[in-house]
Enzyme design. Structure first.
Site, PDB file in Angstrom:
ATOM      1  N   CYS A   2       0.853  -1.183   0.000  1.00  0.00           N
ATOM      2  CA  CYS A   2       0.000   0.000   0.000  1.00  0.00           C
ATOM      3  C   CYS A   2       0.891   1.236   0.000  1.00  0.00           C
ATOM      4  O   CYS A   2       2.067   1.171   0.284  1.00  0.00           O
ATOM      5  CB  CYS A   2      -0.866   0.007   1.258  1.00  0.00           C
ATOM      6  SG  CYS A   2      -1.860  -1.459   1.447  1.00  0.00           S
ATOM      7  N   ARG A  27       3.421   1.652  -7.806  1.00  0.00           N
ATOM      8  CA  ARG A  27       3.624   0.567  -6.824  1.00  0.00           C
ATOM      9  C   ARG A  27       2.609  -0.546  -7.010  1.00  0.00           C
ATOM     10  O   ARG A  27       2.740  -1.624  -6.433  1.00  0.00           O
ATOM     11  CB  ARG A  27       3.497   1.113  -5.395  1.00  0.00           C
ATOM     12  CG  ARG A  27       4.582   2.079  -4.963  1.00  0.00           C
ATOM     13  CD  ARG A  27       4.106   2.898  -3.769  1.00  0.00           C
ATOM     14  NE  ARG A  27       3.874   2.089  -2.589  1.00  0.00           N
ATOM     15  CZ  ARG A  27       4.762   1.950  -1.586  1.00  0.00           C
ATOM     16  NH1 ARG A  27       5.921   2.565  -1.671  1.00  0.00           N
ATOM     17  NH2 ARG A  27       4.504   1.223  -0.537  1.00  0.00           N
ATOM     18  N   TRP A  74      -2.968  -2.091  -1.768  1.00  0.00           N
ATOM     19  CA  TRP A  74      -2.571  -3.303  -2.470  1.00  0.00           C
ATOM     20  C   TRP A  74      -2.954  -4.426  -1.524  1.00  0.00           C
ATOM     21  O   TRP A  74      -2.280  -4.679  -0.535  1.00  0.00           O
ATOM     22  CB  TRP A  74      -1.073  -3.272  -2.751  1.00  0.00           C
ATOM     23  CG  TRP A  74      -0.691  -4.206  -3.846  1.00  0.00           C
ATOM     24  CD1 TRP A  74      -0.779  -3.994  -5.181  1.00  0.00           C
ATOM     25  CD2 TRP A  74      -0.223  -5.540  -3.702  1.00  0.00           C
ATOM     26  NE1 TRP A  74      -0.362  -5.097  -5.873  1.00  0.00           N
ATOM     27  CE2 TRP A  74      -0.024  -6.068  -4.993  1.00  0.00           C
ATOM     28  CE3 TRP A  74       0.062  -6.344  -2.624  1.00  0.00           C
ATOM     29  CZ2 TRP A  74       0.445  -7.351  -5.214  1.00  0.00           C
ATOM     30  CZ3 TRP A  74       0.538  -7.630  -2.840  1.00  0.00           C
ATOM     31  CH2 TRP A  74       0.717  -8.110  -4.138  1.00  0.00           C
ATOM     32  N   ASN A  98      -0.134   1.091   6.068  1.00  0.00           N
ATOM     33  CA  ASN A  98       0.592   0.156   5.198  1.00  0.00           C
ATOM     34  C   ASN A  98       1.308  -0.819   6.123  1.00  0.00           C
ATOM     35  O   ASN A  98       1.997  -0.406   7.043  1.00  0.00           O
ATOM     36  CB  ASN A  98       1.598   0.897   4.314  1.00  0.00           C
ATOM     37  CG  ASN A  98       2.409  -0.084   3.464  1.00  0.00           C
ATOM     38  OD1 ASN A  98       1.945  -1.188   3.171  1.00  0.00           O
ATOM     39  ND2 ASN A  98       3.619   0.293   3.106  1.00  0.00           N
ATOM     40  N   GLY A  99       1.113  -2.111   5.897  1.00  0.00           N
ATOM     41  CA  GLY A  99       1.784  -3.122   6.725  1.00  0.00           C
ATOM     42  C   GLY A  99       0.814  -4.260   7.007  1.00  0.00           C
ATOM     43  O   GLY A  99      -0.244  -4.366   6.388  1.00  0.00           O
ATOM     44  N   GLU A 480      16.341 -21.565 -12.705  1.00  0.00           N
ATOM     45  CA  GLU A 480      15.879 -20.200 -12.442  1.00  0.00           C
ATOM     46  C   GLU A 480      16.962 -19.186 -12.798  1.00  0.00           C
ATOM     47  O   GLU A 480      16.689 -18.155 -13.420  1.00  0.00           O
ATOM     48  CB  GLU A 480      15.448 -20.065 -10.989  1.00  0.00           C
ATOM     49  CG  GLU A 480      15.018 -18.698 -10.555  1.00  0.00           C
ATOM     50  CD  GLU A 480      13.861 -18.118 -11.370  1.00  0.00           C
ATOM     51  OE1 GLU A 480      13.201 -18.867 -12.101  1.00  0.00           O
ATOM     52  OE2 GLU A 480      13.662 -16.896 -11.313  1.00  0.00           O
ATOM     53  N   LYS A 484      16.600 -16.191 -15.608  1.00  0.00           N
ATOM     54  CA  LYS A 484      16.846 -14.774 -15.336  1.00  0.00           C
ATOM     55  C   LYS A 484      17.787 -14.180 -16.385  1.00  0.00           C
ATOM     56  O   LYS A 484      17.537 -13.115 -16.942  1.00  0.00           O
ATOM     57  CB  LYS A 484      17.447 -14.602 -13.937  1.00  0.00           C
ATOM     58  CG  LYS A 484      16.502 -14.887 -12.802  1.00  0.00           C
ATOM     59  CD  LYS A 484      15.417 -13.849 -12.575  1.00  0.00           C
ATOM     60  CE  LYS A 484      14.144 -14.031 -13.255  1.00  0.00           C
ATOM     61  NZ  LYS A 484      13.205 -15.066 -13.027  1.00  0.00           N
ATOM     62  N   GLU A 487      16.189 -14.011 -20.021  1.00  0.00           N
ATOM     63  CA  GLU A 487      14.999 -13.170 -20.263  1.00  0.00           C
ATOM     64  C   GLU A 487      15.293 -11.670 -20.146  1.00  0.00           C
ATOM     65  O   GLU A 487      14.559 -10.871 -20.713  1.00  0.00           O
ATOM     66  CB  GLU A 487      13.849 -13.557 -19.339  1.00  0.00           C
ATOM     67  CG  GLU A 487      13.975 -13.169 -17.896  1.00  0.00           C
ATOM     68  CD  GLU A 487      12.678 -13.470 -17.121  1.00  0.00           C
ATOM     69  OE1 GLU A 487      11.583 -13.277 -17.650  1.00  0.00           O
ATOM     70  OE2 GLU A 487      12.810 -13.912 -15.973  1.00  0.00           O
ATOM     71  N   HIS A 503      26.261 -36.623 -20.615  1.00  0.00           N
ATOM     72  CA  HIS A 503      25.276 -37.215 -21.551  1.00  0.00           C
ATOM     73  C   HIS A 503      24.947 -36.249 -22.672  1.00  0.00           C
ATOM     74  O   HIS A 503      23.879 -36.338 -23.278  1.00  0.00           O
ATOM     75  CB  HIS A 503      24.017 -37.597 -20.772  1.00  0.00           C
ATOM     76  CG  HIS A 503      24.276 -38.597 -19.695  1.00  0.00           C
ATOM     77  ND1 HIS A 503      24.424 -39.931 -19.937  1.00  0.00           N
ATOM     78  CD2 HIS A 503      24.490 -38.424 -18.373  1.00  0.00           C
ATOM     79  CE1 HIS A 503      24.682 -40.555 -18.799  1.00  0.00           C
ATOM     80  NE2 HIS A 503      24.734 -39.676 -17.823  1.00  0.00           N
ATOM     81  N   LYS A 602       4.566  -9.037 -18.022  1.00  0.00           N
ATOM     82  CA  LYS A 602       4.661  -9.424 -16.613  1.00  0.00           C
ATOM     83  C   LYS A 602       3.705 -10.567 -16.308  1.00  0.00           C
ATOM     84  O   LYS A 602       4.002 -11.440 -15.522  1.00  0.00           O
ATOM     85  CB  LYS A 602       4.356  -8.219 -15.707  1.00  0.00           C
ATOM     86  CG  LYS A 602       4.446  -8.532 -14.216  1.00  0.00           C
ATOM     87  CD  LYS A 602       5.832  -9.035 -13.837  1.00  0.00           C
ATOM     88  CE  LYS A 602       5.900  -9.493 -12.383  1.00  0.00           C
ATOM     89  NZ  LYS A 602       7.154 -10.234 -12.102  1.00  0.00           N
TER      90      LYS A 602
HETATM   91  C1  AGP Z   1       9.824 -15.071 -14.697  1.00  0.00           C
HETATM   92  O1  AGP Z   1      10.876 -14.165 -14.480  1.00  0.00           O
HETATM   93  C2  AGP Z   1       8.987 -14.721 -15.907  1.00  0.00           C
HETATM   94  N1  AGP Z   1       8.543 -13.380 -15.845  1.00  0.00           N
HETATM   95  C3  AGP Z   1       7.890 -15.730 -16.179  1.00  0.00           C
HETATM   96  O2  AGP Z   1       8.510 -16.982 -16.398  1.00  0.00           O
HETATM   97  C4  AGP Z   1       6.828 -15.902 -15.074  1.00  0.00           C
HETATM   98  O3  AGP Z   1       7.398 -16.543 -13.956  1.00  0.00           O
HETATM   99  C5  AGP Z   1       5.701 -16.774 -15.633  1.00  0.00           C
HETATM  100  O4  AGP Z   1       5.100 -16.088 -16.708  1.00  0.00           O
HETATM  101  C6  AGP Z   1       4.643 -17.135 -14.591  1.00  0.00           C
HETATM  102  O5  AGP Z   1       4.040 -15.983 -14.117  1.00  0.00           O
HETATM  103  P1  AGP Z   1       3.071 -16.108 -12.843  1.00  0.00           P
HETATM  104  O6  AGP Z   1       3.930 -16.524 -11.684  1.00  0.00           O
HETATM  105  O7  AGP Z   1       2.482 -14.746 -12.659  1.00  0.00           O
HETATM  106  O8  AGP Z   1       2.040 -17.149 -13.138  1.00  0.00           O
END
Ligand code: AGP
Length: 607
Positions: A2, A27, A74, A98-99, A480, A484, A487, A503, A602
């Protein structure tokens, strides 16, 4: 998170507060509200939706004055709605917050017993009721606020005003809050500088336990006991864009550095170490004694969290866990048993493939549990149960704090289920909870020592291919880390289980492709050392992330970054942080659009 703002100055609080809310919109929020004080009267407006809707409502009302509070919400407790929006009131008290108030349920029951009635589902609403209930005993508005704050557990940044009193009170504990010193005795409180950087660049950053009492042209800061304290006035030279990110160059970097707070917030109110207990409010689960198999389904980074969740669950619960990518799961006619528990993980709660997978499961009558970061999102609303990560809004497309809070939830859920399945006793739970509680500080230790990672990034950013290798619970960690890097820097990076190197991938190794290893001192440590020898024997470059400060290969490899030790199940939360930072710095140095990388969204709300 928030956002809160408050103002006491010359006339015109309404426009100043609405403008401040607009500056907090980045935010992320789902509702907004405002309260204006004038000659002892308070008028309030709240709207689910955008600040612009709220502005229209309050301008139509025409009410204005020299003081007020405003808030962007939020949601963490209580779905997004007008009645859950702030400010919240009780009697003649108005509050924005907020909290997370950890003990709000018990306070609410006590206040109900005193005749208070509540209109929202929020934790915040207990604050004005608590202050109102203490006014007569405390003898003053300020005294009642002080007494109330001492009774709150959890985190807060609050703004409080009262009809009939020309006083604005602000207080802070764990959630950020600052006081801006404007011209002509103007005082503005805000969650962070972006909201008010247009009115002043002179701020007092309140500390935990501080209470700021603002009267016309006057500011007094005390501690919770009422003793005056002195706080430094700081000048902040931020551009508007920089200010939005709290001084960080990108939201992604800010969110990487928010991880200690995000994990702490995700734990608040859910762990009781002495009792060895984990609590999930309103968690609706099937009869877990009948559960013979658990599914974990997600996309992208959330899928990687599931892969770690599998290790955490199987190592401790001894219940088979099957993980799947949502876009595969939904089309492969999975063999489900009605007693299976299906956990769907999503930061946004709006990922099309994950929602489709959830619908497929519900169609077959199975129980669905969501792990989600956005209250009121589709997945959180339509699953039978939901556990929220309290990471706060994640703005950067590359997911970071959502991932580490998801893994934290899996770890808590493992303890929760283990106690109820009688495979964990209270001593086990106390030990595991004790290790979990150390994680925020251990991440902070990593962040404080992370400057060398930018150097490693600079030395390796010209390579076009990377191979990430890890074993066991750290195979998902390198998945992961590779995600990162690719992407946000657009460098090709793939991850493999280190045991698979011979392999196939070993054919790729030469001086043109750095190999990133995540290898803490666990049961596969020696095996991974052999892999590193094989890489070195082929002139490969080794970048090693480990918890072994005295690694005997340290002098023969190209980069070494040491993270604190932890138990097997929590180690990935630590090892992923330097991988996040290395990807960030390479992308930043390459000049890509770190927060909005090309071709990515996103939340992938379409298939
Ligand atoms: C991760 O850095 C990416 N932005 C992407 O793989 C993301 O994790 C994926 O689209 C899933 O999103 P969600 O967790 O909102 O479902």
């Amino acid at each position: 998170m928030c956002g809160i703002v408050g103002y006491r100055g010359r006339e015109g609080a309404r426009e100043i507060l609405i403008d401040a809310l607009r500056r907090l919109e980045y935010r992320g929020y789902d509702s907004a509200g405002i309260a204006i004080w004038n000659k002892g009267t308070v008028r309030l407006a709240r709207r689910q939706g955008k600040v612009s809707d709220l502005a229209e409502a309050i301008e139509a009302d025409g009410f204005d004055g020299p003081m007020g509070l405003a808030h962007t919400r939020w949601a963490t407790h209580g779905v997004p709605s007008e009645r859950n929006a702030h400010p919240h009131t009780a009697a003649d008290i108005t509050v924005v917050h907020n909290g997370i108030i950890e003990n709000y349920l018990e306070l609410k029951e006590t206040l109900k017993g005193q005749g208070h009635t509540f209109t929202s589902d929020t934790d915040t609403e207990v604050i004005p009721h608590l202050i109102a209930s203490l006014l007569s005993k405390a003898g003053s508005f300020e005294g009642a606020v002080r007494s109330a704050l001492r009774m709150l557990k959890g985190s807060y940044a609050v703004g409080v005003i009262r009809e009939g009193e020309d006083i604005l009170i602000a207080a802070k504990k764990e959630s950020p809050l600052l006081v801006g010193l404007g011209e002509d005795g103007e005082h503005i409180i805000a969650s962070d500088a972006p909201a008010i950087i247009n009115r002043t660049n002179r701020f007092i950053f309140l500390e935990d336990g501080d209470i700021a009492v603002i009267r016309k042209g006057d500011l007094k800061i005390t501690n919770l006991d009422g003793d005056e304290v002195t706080r430094e006035v700081r000048s902040v030279q931020w551009s508007g864009a920089m200010a939005e990110k709290g001084g960080y160059r990108h939201f992604m970097l800010k969110e990487i550095f928010e991880q200690p707070r995000a994990i702490s917030d995700t734990l608040i109110g859910r762990i009781e170490e002495e009792e060895g207990e984990v609590f999930f409010e309103e968690l609706d689960l099937p009869d877990i004694a009948k559960v013979r198999k658990i599914w974990m389904v997600a996309c992208g980074t959330s899928y990687h969290a599931c892969l770690i969740g599998k290790h955490i669950f199987e190592a401790n619960l001894r219940i088979p866990v099957e993980t799947d990518i949502a876009s595969e799961f939904r089309y492969r006619d999975p063999i489900l048993d009605r007693n299976d528990l299906v956990i769907l993980v999503s930061q946004s709660g709006e990922t099309a493939d994950t929602i489709a997978a959830m619908k497929e499961v519900k169609k077959r009558g199975l129980h669905t549990l969501a792990i989600c970061n956005v209250l009121g999102s589709t997945l959180s609303r339509e699953c039978d149960g939901v556990i929220y990560t309290h990471a706060g809004p994640e703005i950067g497309v590359a997911s970071t704090k959502a991932f580490t809070t998801q893994v934290s939830v899996f770890f808590m859920l493992m303890i929760y289920l283990g106690k109820r399945l009688n495979v964990l006793d209270s001593d086990d739970a106390r030990r595991l909870i004790g290790e979990l509680r150390k994680i925020p500080h251990k991440i902070q230790t990593i962040l404080d020592a992370s400057s060398s990672i930018e150097d490693t990034a600079r030395e390796n950013m010209h390579y076009r291919h990377f191979l990430y290798l890890g074993r066991g619970i750290n195979f998902p960690t390198v998945l992961e880390g590779a995600l990162k890097l690719k992407e946000i820097s657009y460098i090709h990076a793939e991850a493999y289980a280190a045991g698979e190197m011979k392999h196939g991938p070993i054919a790729l190794i030469d001086e043109n492709m750095p190999i990133v290893f995540v290898s803490p001192r666990d049961q596969t440590y020696k095996k991974t050392c052999s892999n590193m020898e094989e890489v070195l024997a082929r002139n490969g470059k080794v970048l090693l992330f480990t918890d072994d400060a005295r690694h005997d290969m340290a002098k023969r490899i190209d980069a070494l970054f040491v993270v604190p030790e932890s138990i097997y199940e929590l180690q990935p939360i630590l090892s992923v942080v330097p991988l996040q930072l290395m990807a960030y710095h390479m992308a930043n140095l390459l000049g890509t659009d770190v927060d909005q990388p090309r071709n990515l969204a996103k939340s992938v709300t379409v298939e």
